[in-house]
Enzyme design. Structure first.
Site, PDB file in Angstrom:
ATOM      1  N   THR A 117      35.022  14.097  26.006  1.00 40.92           N
ATOM      2  CA  THR A 117      33.808  13.513  25.422  1.00 40.92           C
ATOM      3  C   THR A 117      33.174  12.490  26.360  1.00 40.92           C
ATOM      4  O   THR A 117      31.997  12.179  26.237  1.00 40.92           O
ATOM      5  CB  THR A 117      34.075  12.862  24.039  1.00 40.92           C
ATOM      6  OG1 THR A 117      35.060  11.845  24.203  1.00 40.92           O
ATOM      7  CG2 THR A 117      34.549  13.868  23.036  1.00 40.92           C
ATOM      8  N   GLY A 118      33.950  11.958  27.288  1.00 44.18           N
ATOM      9  CA  GLY A 118      33.402  11.055  28.308  1.00 44.18           C
ATOM     10  C   GLY A 118      32.598  11.838  29.330  1.00 44.18           C
ATOM     11  O   GLY A 118      32.557  13.077  29.293  1.00 44.18           O
ATOM     12  N   TYR A 173      40.347  11.620  12.538  1.00 49.96           N
ATOM     13  CA  TYR A 173      40.010  10.345  13.181  1.00 49.96           C
ATOM     14  C   TYR A 173      40.602   9.176  12.391  1.00 49.96           C
ATOM     15  O   TYR A 173      41.310   8.340  12.951  1.00 49.96           O
ATOM     16  CB  TYR A 173      38.495  10.213  13.275  1.00 49.96           C
ATOM     17  CG  TYR A 173      38.020   9.064  14.136  1.00 49.96           C
ATOM     18  CD1 TYR A 173      38.233   9.054  15.511  1.00 49.96           C
ATOM     19  CD2 TYR A 173      37.347   7.979  13.575  1.00 49.96           C
ATOM     20  CE1 TYR A 173      37.787   8.002  16.307  1.00 49.96           C
ATOM     21  CE2 TYR A 173      36.896   6.935  14.368  1.00 49.96           C
ATOM     22  CZ  TYR A 173      37.109   6.947  15.731  1.00 49.96           C
ATOM     23  OH  TYR A 173      36.659   5.904  16.508  1.00 49.96           O
ATOM     24  N   ARG A 201      25.740  10.704  16.955  1.00 46.98           N
ATOM     25  CA  ARG A 201      25.733   9.514  16.102  1.00 46.98           C
ATOM     26  C   ARG A 201      24.299   9.065  15.832  1.00 46.98           C
ATOM     27  O   ARG A 201      23.364   9.438  16.533  1.00 46.98           O
ATOM     28  CB  ARG A 201      26.588   8.407  16.708  1.00 46.98           C
ATOM     29  CG  ARG A 201      28.026   8.581  16.255  1.00 46.98           C
ATOM     30  CD  ARG A 201      28.944   7.597  16.885  1.00 46.98           C
ATOM     31  NE  ARG A 201      29.151   7.911  18.283  1.00 46.98           N
ATOM     32  CZ  ARG A 201      30.102   7.358  19.010  1.00 46.98           C
ATOM     33  NH1 ARG A 201      30.922   6.479  18.472  1.00 46.98           N
ATOM     34  NH2 ARG A 201      30.230   7.687  20.274  1.00 46.98           N
ATOM     35  N   LEU A 243      41.047   3.045  24.894  1.00 47.32           N
ATOM     36  CA  LEU A 243      39.793   3.414  24.225  1.00 47.32           C
ATOM     37  C   LEU A 243      39.612   4.926  24.201  1.00 47.32           C
ATOM     38  O   LEU A 243      38.518   5.414  23.894  1.00 47.32           O
ATOM     39  CB  LEU A 243      38.607   2.799  24.981  1.00 47.32           C
ATOM     40  CG  LEU A 243      38.511   1.275  25.077  1.00 47.32           C
ATOM     41  CD1 LEU A 243      37.516   0.877  26.130  1.00 47.32           C
ATOM     42  CD2 LEU A 243      38.114   0.688  23.753  1.00 47.32           C
ATOM     43  N   HIS A 281      25.924   9.358  24.683  1.00 52.36           N
ATOM     44  CA  HIS A 281      25.448  10.661  25.109  1.00 52.36           C
ATOM     45  C   HIS A 281      24.302  11.118  24.223  1.00 52.36           C
ATOM     46  O   HIS A 281      24.318  10.885  23.014  1.00 52.36           O
ATOM     47  CB  HIS A 281      26.585  11.680  25.089  1.00 52.36           C
ATOM     48  CG  HIS A 281      26.404  12.726  26.125  1.00 52.36           C
ATOM     49  ND1 HIS A 281      25.597  13.805  25.922  1.00 52.36           N
ATOM     50  CD2 HIS A 281      26.874  12.814  27.374  1.00 52.36           C
ATOM     51  CE1 HIS A 281      25.599  14.544  27.011  1.00 52.36           C
ATOM     52  NE2 HIS A 281      26.361  13.958  27.913  1.00 52.36           N
TER      53      HIS A 281
HETATM   54  N1  UDP Z   1      23.218   9.895  10.123  1.00 54.81           N
HETATM   55  C1  UDP Z   1      21.929  10.334   9.790  1.00 54.81           C
HETATM   56  N2  UDP Z   1      21.298  11.153  10.672  1.00 54.81           N
HETATM   57  C2  UDP Z   1      21.836  11.549  11.867  1.00 54.81           C
HETATM   58  C3  UDP Z   1      23.129  11.093  12.196  1.00 54.81           C
HETATM   59  C4  UDP Z   1      23.797  10.269  11.287  1.00 54.81           C
HETATM   60  O1  UDP Z   1      21.386   9.981   8.731  1.00 54.81           O
HETATM   61  O2  UDP Z   1      21.156  12.294  12.597  1.00 54.81           O
HETATM   62  C5  UDP Z   1      23.910   8.999   9.187  1.00 54.81           C
HETATM   63  C6  UDP Z   1      25.329   9.428   8.820  1.00 54.81           C
HETATM   64  O3  UDP Z   1      25.319  10.347   7.751  1.00 54.81           O
HETATM   65  C7  UDP Z   1      25.962   8.094   8.468  1.00 54.81           C
HETATM   66  C8  UDP Z   1      25.259   7.094   9.371  1.00 54.81           C
HETATM   67  O4  UDP Z   1      24.055   7.731   9.783  1.00 54.81           O
HETATM   68  O5  UDP Z   1      25.699   7.755   7.122  1.00 54.81           O
HETATM   69  C9  UDP Z   1      26.056   6.695  10.590  1.00 54.81           C
HETATM   70  O6  UDP Z   1      26.515   7.870  11.192  1.00 54.81           O
HETATM   71  P1  UDP Z   1      27.218   7.930  12.614  1.00 54.81           P
HETATM   72  O7  UDP Z   1      27.396   9.368  12.937  1.00 54.81           O
HETATM   73  O8  UDP Z   1      26.468   7.120  13.606  1.00 54.81           O
HETATM   74  O9  UDP Z   1      28.637   7.265  12.463  1.00 54.81           O
HETATM   75  P2  UDP Z   1      29.600   6.768  11.276  1.00 54.81           P
HETATM   76  O10 UDP Z   1      29.224   5.364  11.014  1.00 54.81           O
HETATM   77  O11 UDP Z   1      29.384   7.635  10.054  1.00 54.81           O
HETATM   78  O12 UDP Z   1      30.953   6.938  11.835  1.00 54.81           O
END
Ligand code: UDP
Length: 327
Positions: free
Chosen positions: A36-37, A159, A200, A82, A195
């Site tokens: 993933t890096g 995770y 996220r 990490l 990335h």
């Molecule tokens: N999320 C979203 N749209 C996206 C990606 C994520 O609404 O395109 C939402 C996701 O459902 C979560 C929050 O944003 O409620 C944070 O998601 P992320 O994947 O960043 O990480 P998490 O905090 O869930 O580990």
């Protein structure tokens, strides 16, 4: 000159950490298997004689001399662990959902290998855990005493349970072998080197907004997160390992300012002057509804709290994404 090993050093947080440690005058060995890096994150560091990159999977034995390319007589002083996939988005090939076995192994076998190394080398150890160990929390904000609310076999369990096992193993080495170790629970962090297809929320929203594609809010967007800019996180991580009397501690690191996801979408849309529409998609399974760290302990032990306001951090991150997208 002290030597630091950064496992996961080519990832988002790891690459910033390597750069910062070199600036502070440490010698750095960065280990990453690049699932993933990304080597691009550390490209500029490869010419630095105090920096060494080793492409290796830490779930394989780390006892060989190749693993720590150090001269005889040089000791290993510190280890930051990490190494782990960290994105929950199943649409991203980099997510832990798409690497469930690797995620469990890097946090179990990988953590074991690095703890053995810390024991052998008498190195101080930091295990990067996660706010995910709180699962879908029922306590607000989350402090370190809270045991969490985790689905042990749900889609995110590779995770969550991986990190929980990693914490338990770190404490087993503290209790049984007196290894100088600490557990740091990292809450949502964002910034340059994320990335573009990481999946996220911050990287998705920015990469969608800058090309005027729909911004995908999952669920109704009322779920919350608290976003910490990378520079603040790096400062917190270094304090957690380098300050005395942080061993045997569990410390939350994150920004306590809570935002709903719909607020974040609006903010990014505004800051990028984007014409993207905001669309709503299905909420992923076991998506935590609210998340906010209690950072009283970090304030007390580390004299640390985040300094970068979200608008300032997002501005730098947006600039980075625009550059990457244009290339
Ligand atoms: N999320 C979203 N749209 C996206 C990606 C994520 O609404 O395109 C939402 C996701 O459902 C979560 C929050 O944003 O409620 C944070 O998601 P992320 O994947 O960043 O990480 P998490 O905090 O869930 O580990």
């Amino acid at each position: 000159m002290q030597l630091v090993l950064v496992a996961g050093g080519a990832g988002f947080i790891g690459s910033h950490l390597c750069r910062s440690l070199l600036k502070d005058g440490y010698k750095v060995v960065c280990v990453d298997n690049l699932i993933t890096g990304d080597k691009k994150n550390i490209e500029d560091l490869l010419v630095n004689p105090e920096f060494k990159f080793v492409e290796q999977d830490i779930t394989k034995s780390v006892q060989s001399s190749k693993f720590i390319p150090i001269k005889s007589g040089q000791s290993l002083d510190y280890i930051f662990h990490l190494a782990s996939p960290a994105s929950p988005n199943k649409k991203s090939k980099r997510s832990y959902i798409n690497h469930p076995v690797e995620t469990l192994l890097v946090n179990s076998v990988g953590t074991f290998n690095l703890l053995e190394l810390a024991k052998k080398e008498n190195a101080k150890f930091l295990y990067a855990s996660s706010s995910e160990i709180y699962g879908d929390p029922k306590v607000f904000p989350q402090n370190e005493e809270y045991f969490g609310n985790v689905n042990p076999n749900g889609i995110r369990s590779c995770y969550d349970e991986g990190k929980r096992f990693g914490e338990a193993l770190t404490f087993a080495f503290i209790r049984k072998y007196k290894v100088n170790a600490r557990v740091i629970r990292i809450f949502n962090t964002y910034g340059q080197n994320m990335h573009i297809d990481d999946g996220r929320v911050v990287s998705n929203f920015i990469s969608q907004a800058v090309i005027n594609k729909p911004i995908t809010v999952y669920g109704d967007g009322s779920q919350t997160r608290s976003f910490c800019y990378i520079d603040d996180m790096i400062d917190g991580l270094k304090r957690s390992l380098f300050i005395d009397k942080t061993d045997k501690e569990v410390i939350n690191l994150g920004n306590p300012i809570e935002l709903t996801i719909i607020e974040l979408a609006g903010l990014i849309k505004k800051m990028t002057a984007s014409s993207s529409e905001i669309v709503f998609e299905k909420l992923p399974e076991d998506d935590p509804k609210r998340r906010r760290p209690d950072i009283a302990k970090a304030k007390r032990l580390l004299s640390w709290e985040p300094k970068v306001p979200i608008a300032q951090g997002l501005e730098k991150t947006i600039k980075y994404f625009k550059r990457v997208i244009e290339l």
